[in-house]
Scaffold this motif. Structure first.
Motif, mmCIF file in Angstrom:
data_model
loop_
_atom_site.group_PDB
_atom_site.id
_atom_site.type_symbol
_atom_site.label_atom_id
_atom_site.label_comp_id
_atom_site.label_asym_id
_atom_site.label_seq_id
_atom_site.Cartn_x
_atom_site.Cartn_y
_atom_site.Cartn_z
ATOM 1 N N LEU A 59 0.823 -1.202 0.000
ATOM 2 C CA LEU A 59 0.000 0.000 0.000
ATOM 3 C C LEU A 59 0.863 1.261 0.000
ATOM 4 N N ALA A 60 2.000 1.211 0.665
ATOM 5 C CA ALA A 60 2.911 2.363 0.699
ATOM 6 C C ALA A 60 3.333 2.774 -0.710
ATOM 7 N N GLU A 61 3.449 1.818 -1.590
ATOM 8 C CA GLU A 61 3.843 2.125 -2.970
ATOM 9 C C GLU A 61 2.746 2.857 -3.740
ATOM 10 N N ALA A 62 1.531 2.860 -3.207
ATOM 11 C CA ALA A 62 0.411 3.504 -3.892
ATOM 12 C C ALA A 62 0.232 4.963 -3.493
ATOM 13 N N VAL A 63 0.897 5.420 -2.420
ATOM 14 C CA VAL A 63 0.704 6.791 -1.938
ATOM 15 C C VAL A 63 1.902 7.663 -2.299
ATOM 16 N N SER A 108 -1.854 12.224 13.143
ATOM 17 C CA SER A 108 -2.485 11.557 12.009
ATOM 18 C C SER A 108 -2.217 12.343 10.743
ATOM 19 N N CYS A 109 -2.398 11.661 9.602
ATOM 20 C CA CYS A 109 -2.135 12.317 8.330
ATOM 21 C C CYS A 109 -2.900 11.622 7.213
ATOM 22 N N PRO A 110 -3.606 12.384 6.377
ATOM 23 C CA PRO A 110 -4.186 11.786 5.173
ATOM 24 C C PRO A 110 -3.086 11.636 4.125
ATOM 25 N N ASN A 111 -3.104 10.532 3.402
ATOM 26 C CA ASN A 111 -2.088 10.255 2.399
ATOM 27 C C ASN A 111 -2.767 10.072 1.044
ATOM 28 N N GLY A 112 -2.447 10.966 0.117
ATOM 29 C CA GLY A 112 -3.036 10.902 -1.211
ATOM 30 C C GLY A 112 -2.581 9.675 -1.980
ATOM 31 N N ILE A 113 -3.469 9.176 -2.813
ATOM 32 C CA ILE A 113 -3.200 7.972 -3.604
ATOM 33 C C ILE A 113 -2.719 8.386 -4.987
ATOM 34 N N LYS A 114 -1.507 7.954 -5.337
ATOM 35 C CA LYS A 114 -0.951 8.271 -6.652
ATOM 36 C C LYS A 114 -1.204 7.156 -7.665
ATOM 37 N N ASP A 115 -1.430 5.939 -7.187
ATOM 38 C CA ASP A 115 -1.676 4.802 -8.077
ATOM 39 C C ASP A 115 -2.876 4.016 -7.558
ATOM 40 N N ALA A 116 -4.049 4.312 -8.129
ATOM 41 C CA ALA A 116 -5.292 3.698 -7.651
ATOM 42 C C ALA A 116 -5.294 2.187 -7.851
ATOM 43 N N ASP A 117 -4.685 1.706 -8.921
ATOM 44 C CA ASP A 117 -4.669 0.262 -9.164
ATOM 45 C C ASP A 117 -3.866 -0.473 -8.098
ATOM 46 N N VAL A 118 -2.718 0.076 -7.731
ATOM 47 C CA VAL A 118 -1.902 -0.533 -6.679
ATOM 48 C C VAL A 118 -2.656 -0.472 -5.352
ATOM 49 N N ALA A 119 -3.309 0.669 -5.071
ATOM 50 C CA ALA A 119 -4.081 0.804 -3.836
ATOM 51 C C ALA A 119 -5.234 -0.201 -3.813
ATOM 52 N N ARG A 120 -5.938 -0.346 -4.927
ATOM 53 C CA ARG A 120 -7.051 -1.306 -5.005
ATOM 54 C C ARG A 120 -6.572 -2.713 -4.673
ATOM 55 N N ALA A 121 -5.456 -3.104 -5.237
ATOM 56 C CA ALA A 121 -4.930 -4.450 -4.982
ATOM 57 C C ALA A 121 -4.491 -4.598 -3.525
ATOM 58 N N ALA A 122 -3.778 -3.604 -3.015
ATOM 59 C CA ALA A 122 -3.273 -3.680 -1.639
ATOM 60 C C ALA A 122 -4.398 -3.675 -0.613
ATOM 61 N N LEU A 123 -5.507 -3.001 -0.945
ATOM 62 C CA LEU A 123 -6.642 -2.926 -0.030
ATOM 63 C C LEU A 123 -7.668 -4.025 -0.302
ATOM 64 N N THR A 130 -13.892 2.072 -4.703
ATOM 65 C CA THR A 130 -12.868 3.020 -5.139
ATOM 66 C C THR A 130 -12.051 3.471 -3.940
ATOM 67 N N PRO A 131 -10.711 3.368 -3.997
ATOM 68 C CA PRO A 131 -9.880 3.900 -2.914
ATOM 69 C C PRO A 131 -9.937 5.430 -2.926
ATOM 70 N N VAL A 132 -10.199 6.015 -1.761
ATOM 71 C CA VAL A 132 -10.337 7.467 -1.651
ATOM 72 C C VAL A 132 -9.108 8.090 -1.007
ATOM 73 N N ILE A 133 -8.662 7.519 0.107
ATOM 74 C CA ILE A 133 -7.569 8.098 0.884
ATOM 75 C C ILE A 133 -7.003 7.013 1.784
ATOM 76 N N VAL A 134 -5.767 7.197 2.195
ATOM 77 C CA VAL A 134 -5.158 6.304 3.178
ATOM 78 C C VAL A 134 -4.758 7.177 4.366
ATOM 79 N N LEU A 135 -5.230 6.797 5.550
ATOM 80 C CA LEU A 135 -4.938 7.557 6.757
ATOM 81 C C LEU A 135 -3.869 6.840 7.570
ATOM 82 N N THR A 136 -2.988 7.626 8.177
ATOM 83 C CA THR A 136 -1.994 7.058 9.086
ATOM 84 C C THR A 136 -2.160 7.712 10.458
ATOM 85 N N PHE A 137 -1.921 6.901 11.486
ATOM 86 C CA PHE A 137 -2.076 7.336 12.871
ATOM 87 C C PHE A 137 -0.908 6.805 13.687
ATOM 88 N N GLY A 138 -0.593 7.510 14.757
ATOM 89 C CA GLY A 138 0.437 7.016 15.664
ATOM 90 C C GLY A 138 0.660 7.969 16.820
#
Length: 171
Positions: A59-63, A108-123, A130-138
């Motif tokens: 998924l990291a490769e998609a953002v 936290s941070c919203p992470n934009g998706i640069k490759d929707a196909d990679v995000a779709r597969a990873a998710l 449809t992948p909209v956003i990836v959120l990170t928290f810590g």
């Protein structure tokens, strides 16, 4: 925490400690998304929580900024499906989770998706999702206190256009 203070003081934060978040905290963050309003109460979202390092790496490769995912304590991908304002509804769910995280003292941070196909597969998205956003928290590397400033002070420090530049009144 006062709602306006939470909104004014919350900042996207990428520097988090890599430790996983407690299950009860994760549940509250996800529930904040679930409780968000949606058009016609369609609730078009699915929140995907990758748990394996391999899945997070894919998924990291998609953002746009992969390191944000690699060092987060929690990663959540938001998928939407259906018709109408589903993207807006996904954004509402994301903002609810981001504010809930801030109320928990988390970064936290919203992470934009640069490759929707990679995000779709990873998710593991379904065909109609449809992948909209990836959120990170810590846990933040540098904790910040919302109450350290007033709403007006946080607002003055924000890197935002002046209110007159974004509000147009019409009769």
């Amino acid at each position: 925490m006062d709602t306006l203070l939470a909104i004014a003081s919350r900042r996207d934060e990428r520097r988090t400690l890599p430790e996983p978040l407690p299950d009860d905290v994760v549940s509250r963050l996800l529930d904040a998304g679930r409780l968000s309003g949606s058009s016609r109460n369609a609730q078009p979202w699915t929140f995907v929580v990758p748990t394996s390092r391999e899945r997070i790496e894919r998924l990291a490769e998609a953002v746009y900024v992969p390191e944000n995912l690699r060092h987060a304590g929690l990663v959540v991908g938001i998928l939407v499906s259906g018709k109408g304002p589903v993207l807006f509804d996904g954004g509402r769910a994301a903002q609810s989770m981001l504010l809930a995280a801030w109320a928990e003292g988390l970064a936290s941070c919203p992470n934009g998706i640069k490759d929707a196909d990679v995000a779709r597969a990873a998710l593991d998205a379904a065909e109609d999702e449809t992948p909209v956003i990836v959120l990170t928290f810590g846990r933040p590397e540098r904790p910040r206190e919302a109450e350290a400033r007033t709403v007006e002070e946080w607002s003055a420090r924000a890197n935002r256009k002046p209110i007159d530049a974004v509000v147009r009144r019409v009769a």
